[in-house]
Design a protein around this motif. Structure first.
Motif, PDB file in Angstrom:
ATOM      1  N   ARG A   1       0.831  -1.202   0.000  1.00 42.71           N
ATOM      2  CA  ARG A   1       0.000   0.000   0.000  1.00 42.71           C
ATOM      3  C   ARG A   1       0.867   1.254   0.000  1.00 42.71           C
ATOM      4  NH1 ARG A   1      -4.506  -1.899   4.469  1.00 42.71           N
ATOM      5  NH2 ARG A   1      -5.640  -3.352   3.092  1.00 42.71           N
ATOM      6  N   ARG A   2       1.975   1.225   0.781  1.00 40.99           N
ATOM      7  CA  ARG A   2       2.878   2.376   0.808  1.00 40.99           C
ATOM      8  C   ARG A   2       3.485   2.597  -0.575  1.00 40.99           C
ATOM      9  NH1 ARG A   2       4.337   0.448   6.027  1.00 40.99           N
ATOM     10  NH2 ARG A   2       6.140  -0.664   5.157  1.00 40.99           N
ATOM     11  N   MET A   3       3.844   1.472  -1.207  1.00 36.76           N
ATOM     12  CA  MET A   3       4.431   1.563  -2.537  1.00 36.76           C
ATOM     13  C   MET A   3       3.420   2.137  -3.531  1.00 36.76           C
ATOM     14  SD  MET A   3       6.046  -1.485  -4.855  1.00 36.76           S
ATOM     15  CE  MET A   3       7.081  -2.004  -3.511  1.00 36.76           C
ATOM     16  N   GLU A   4       2.145   1.729  -3.385  1.00 35.87           N
ATOM     17  CA  GLU A   4       1.086   2.209  -4.265  1.00 35.87           C
ATOM     18  C   GLU A   4       0.863   3.708  -4.067  1.00 35.87           C
ATOM     19  OE1 GLU A   4      -2.918   0.818  -3.496  1.00 35.87           O
ATOM     20  OE2 GLU A   4      -3.035   0.150  -5.578  1.00 35.87           O
ATOM     21  N   ALA A   5       0.896   4.159  -2.793  1.00 36.11           N
ATOM     22  CA  ALA A   5       0.714   5.580  -2.494  1.00 36.11           C
ATOM     23  C   ALA A   5       1.862   6.398  -3.072  1.00 36.11           C
ATOM     24  CB  ALA A   5       0.612   5.789  -0.985  1.00 36.11           C
ATOM     25  N   ASN A   6       3.068   5.888  -2.916  1.00 37.67           N
ATOM     26  CA  ASN A   6       4.231   6.597  -3.443  1.00 37.67           C
ATOM     27  C   ASN A   6       4.163   6.730  -4.966  1.00 37.67           C
ATOM     28  OD1 ASN A   6       5.326   6.930  -0.905  1.00 37.67           O
ATOM     29  ND2 ASN A   6       6.530   5.051  -0.998  1.00 37.67           N
ATOM     30  N   THR A   7       3.675   5.653  -5.590  1.00 41.50           N
ATOM     31  CA  THR A   7       3.538   5.675  -7.050  1.00 41.50           C
ATOM     32  C   THR A   7       2.542   6.742  -7.490  1.00 41.50           C
ATOM     33  OG1 THR A   7       4.022   3.306  -7.140  1.00 41.50           O
ATOM     34  CG2 THR A   7       2.966   4.302  -9.072  1.00 41.50           C
ATOM     35  N   SER A   8       1.443   6.876  -6.743  1.00 45.28           N
ATOM     36  CA  SER A   8       0.427   7.894  -7.065  1.00 45.28           C
ATOM     37  C   SER A   8       1.002   9.294  -6.927  1.00 45.28           C
ATOM     38  CB  SER A   8      -0.790   7.734  -6.141  1.00 45.28           C
ATOM     39  OG  SER A   8      -1.393   6.482  -6.325  1.00 45.28           O
ATOM     40  N   VAL A   9       1.771   9.514  -5.858  1.00 39.55           N
ATOM     41  CA  VAL A   9       2.396  10.830  -5.641  1.00 39.55           C
ATOM     42  C   VAL A   9       3.369  11.148  -6.761  1.00 39.55           C
ATOM     43  CG1 VAL A   9       3.947  12.140  -4.142  1.00 39.55           C
ATOM     44  CG2 VAL A   9       2.103  10.768  -3.145  1.00 39.55           C
ATOM     45  N   ASP A  10       4.154  10.124  -7.168  1.00 38.41           N
ATOM     46  CA  ASP A  10       5.112  10.326  -8.248  1.00 38.41           C
ATOM     47  C   ASP A  10       4.410  10.674  -9.558  1.00 38.41           C
ATOM     48  OD1 ASP A  10       7.178   9.831  -6.542  1.00 38.41           O
ATOM     49  OD2 ASP A  10       7.380   7.708  -7.086  1.00 38.41           O
ATOM     50  N   MET A  11       3.307   9.982  -9.818  1.00 35.87           N
ATOM     51  CA  MET A  11       2.565  10.243 -11.047  1.00 35.87           C
ATOM     52  C   MET A  11       1.989  11.653 -11.044  1.00 35.87           C
ATOM     53  SD  MET A  11       0.566   6.618 -11.655  1.00 35.87           S
ATOM     54  CE  MET A  11      -0.353   7.306 -13.029  1.00 35.87           C
ATOM     55  N   PHE A  12       1.454  12.055  -9.895  1.00 36.08           N
ATOM     56  CA  PHE A  12       0.868  13.390  -9.767  1.00 36.08           C
ATOM     57  C   PHE A  12       1.930  14.471  -9.966  1.00 36.08           C
ATOM     58  CE2 PHE A  12      -0.565  17.007  -7.086  1.00 36.08           C
ATOM     59  CZ  PHE A  12      -1.721  17.320  -7.789  1.00 36.08           C
ATOM     60  N   SER A  13       3.109  14.234  -9.393  1.00 36.03           N
ATOM     61  CA  SER A  13       4.217  15.181  -9.528  1.00 36.03           C
ATOM     62  C   SER A  13       4.655  15.312 -10.983  1.00 36.03           C
ATOM     63  CB  SER A  13       5.406  14.738  -8.662  1.00 36.03           C
ATOM     64  OG  SER A  13       5.058  14.711  -7.297  1.00 36.03           O
TER      65      SER A  13
ATOM     66  N   VAL B   1       2.774  14.770 -13.609  1.00 31.51           N
ATOM     67  CA  VAL B   1       1.731  15.487 -14.346  1.00 31.51           C
ATOM     68  C   VAL B   1       1.896  16.997 -14.164  1.00 31.51           C
ATOM     69  CG1 VAL B   1      -0.742  15.986 -14.465  1.00 31.51           C
ATOM     70  CG2 VAL B   1       0.045  13.613 -14.319  1.00 31.51           C
ATOM     71  N   LEU B   2       2.115  17.416 -12.904  1.00 33.40           N
ATOM     72  CA  LEU B   2       2.316  18.841 -12.635  1.00 33.40           C
ATOM     73  C   LEU B   2       3.557  19.371 -13.340  1.00 33.40           C
ATOM     74  CD1 LEU B   2       1.474  19.195  -8.819  1.00 33.40           C
ATOM     75  CD2 LEU B   2       0.122  19.977 -10.762  1.00 33.40           C
ATOM     76  N   GLU B   3       4.600  18.579 -13.315  1.00 34.03           N
ATOM     77  CA  GLU B   3       5.842  18.976 -13.965  1.00 34.03           C
ATOM     78  C   GLU B   3       5.648  19.151 -15.469  1.00 34.03           C
ATOM     79  OE1 GLU B   3      10.480  17.406 -14.438  1.00 34.03           O
ATOM     80  OE2 GLU B   3       9.043  16.329 -13.162  1.00 34.03           O
ATOM     81  N   ASN B   4       4.911  18.206 -16.074  1.00 33.49           N
ATOM     82  CA  ASN B   4       4.645  18.295 -17.507  1.00 33.49           C
ATOM     83  C   ASN B   4       3.807  19.528 -17.856  1.00 33.49           C
ATOM     84  OD1 ASN B   4       6.059  15.971 -18.163  1.00 33.49           O
ATOM     85  ND2 ASN B   4       4.277  14.635 -17.892  1.00 33.49           N
ATOM     86  N   GLN B   5       2.798  19.824 -17.008  1.00 35.09           N
ATOM     87  CA  GLN B   5       1.961  20.997 -17.241  1.00 35.09           C
ATOM     88  C   GLN B   5       2.782  22.275 -17.138  1.00 35.09           C
ATOM     89  OE1 GLN B   5      -1.232  20.609 -14.398  1.00 35.09           O
ATOM     90  NE2 GLN B   5      -2.480  19.363 -15.765  1.00 35.09           N
ATOM     91  N   LEU B   6       3.663  22.318 -16.144  1.00 29.37           N
ATOM     92  CA  LEU B   6       4.520  23.487 -15.966  1.00 29.37           C
ATOM     93  C   LEU B   6       5.449  23.670 -17.165  1.00 29.37           C
ATOM     94  CD1 LEU B   6       5.457  25.791 -14.149  1.00 29.37           C
ATOM     95  CD2 LEU B   6       7.049  24.203 -13.052  1.00 29.37           C
ATOM     96  N   LEU B   7       5.995  22.571 -17.651  1.00 31.44           N
ATOM     97  CA  LEU B   7       6.879  22.640 -18.808  1.00 31.44           C
ATOM     98  C   LEU B   7       6.136  23.113 -20.058  1.00 31.44           C
ATOM     99  CD1 LEU B   7       8.964  19.356 -18.316  1.00 31.44           C
ATOM    100  CD2 LEU B   7       9.799  21.713 -18.107  1.00 31.44           C
ATOM    101  N   GLN B   8       4.899  22.618 -20.225  1.00 31.56           N
ATOM    102  CA  GLN B   8       4.109  23.018 -21.378  1.00 31.56           C
ATOM    103  C   GLN B   8       3.771  24.507 -21.328  1.00 31.56           C
ATOM    104  OE1 GLN B   8       0.699  20.464 -21.570  1.00 31.56           O
ATOM    105  NE2 GLN B   8       1.891  18.609 -21.987  1.00 31.56           N
TER     106      GLN B   8
END
Length: 242
Positions: A15-27, A29-36
């Motif tokens: 579950r911790r690994m799954e949560a970390n993966t979600s945070v990484d994915m969200f980060s 996405v934000l990074e890609n939006q900022l770059l765009q």
């Protein structure tokens, strides 16, 4: 029992690994939006720079002259307003002066006041500030005791009242403080917003968001003069002291 505990122990890291993966994915996405967004801004700036680079000396000179002409017109307009009494909050002596003042200016705010009404003095303080900020609008005050004919003609029964005159015609009224949050402690920005809603001055904020907090109660439904209850006096007052 031991098997159940082992299964529980195995699921926690998962579950911790799954949560970390979600945070990484969200980060990401934000990074890609900022770059765009950054890329779009850079492309726009590059395009503007390229346009300037491609201009010859004649085009640059025309652009410069166009901007100077706009500045000259703005300065001329400012001087014209000042010559007509804009830029200050002043009292006019009679109702005859009112007709002349509104005839020569496109936008006029006139405060119909009475000396004995303390809320008129509250409005005075705010109108002094707005008169200096909004040169496009003329700000006046007129004692109701000196203008019985005009008050009758404009149906002014509640003091204080602001008459908002545009192109020589009275377009709207601010009666008492109902439209200003129903409080004596309203801000200058609140009055500025209310006047902006009637397009009697150039308001730069969001007209859909009143500066006072009780938006649901007051909203943008302004008080109409006809709905005011007239209690037997010649001039009803919005002041509790009268």
């Amino acid at each position: 029992m031991e098997e159940s505990q082992r299964n529980s122990t195995k699921t926690k890291p998962f579950r911790r690994m799954e949560a970390n993966t979600s945070v990484d994915m969200f980060s990401k996405v934000l990074e890609n939006q900022l770059l765009q967004t950054t890329k779009l801004v850079e492309e726009h700036l590059d395009s503007e720079i390229q346009k300037l680079d491609q201009m010859d000396e004649d085009e640059l000179e025309r652009l410069k002259e166009k901007r100077l002409e706009a500045l000259r017109k703005a300065q001329q307009q400012k001087q014209e307003w000042l010559s007509k009494g804009h830029g200050e909050y002043r009292e006019i002596p009679s109702e005859r002066d009112f007709f002349q003042e509104v005839k020569e200016s496109k936008k006029v705010v006139c405060h119909f006041y009475r000396d004995s009404t303390f809320r008129c003095k509250i409005l005075d303080r705010h109108l002094v500030i707005l008169s200096k900020k909004h040169l496009e609008t003329k700000f006046l005050k007129l004692n109701v005791e000196k203008a019985p004919f005009l008050c009758e003609r404009l149906r002014i029964k509640v003091i204080p009242t602001l008459a908002l005159v545009k192109d020589g015609k009275t377009q709207d009224y601010v009666v008492g403080f109902t439209d200003l949050g129903n409080t004596d402690d309203f801000t200058t920005e609140t009055l500025e917003w209310r006047l902006g809603c009637s397009d009697i001055l150039n308001y730069s904020g969001n007209l859909m968001e009143p500066p006072f907090q009780s938006q649901k109660k007051f909203g943008t439904n302004f008080t109409k003069l006809e709905k005011k209850t007239i209690r037997g006096k010649k001039y009803d007052s919005d002041s509790d002291d009268d």
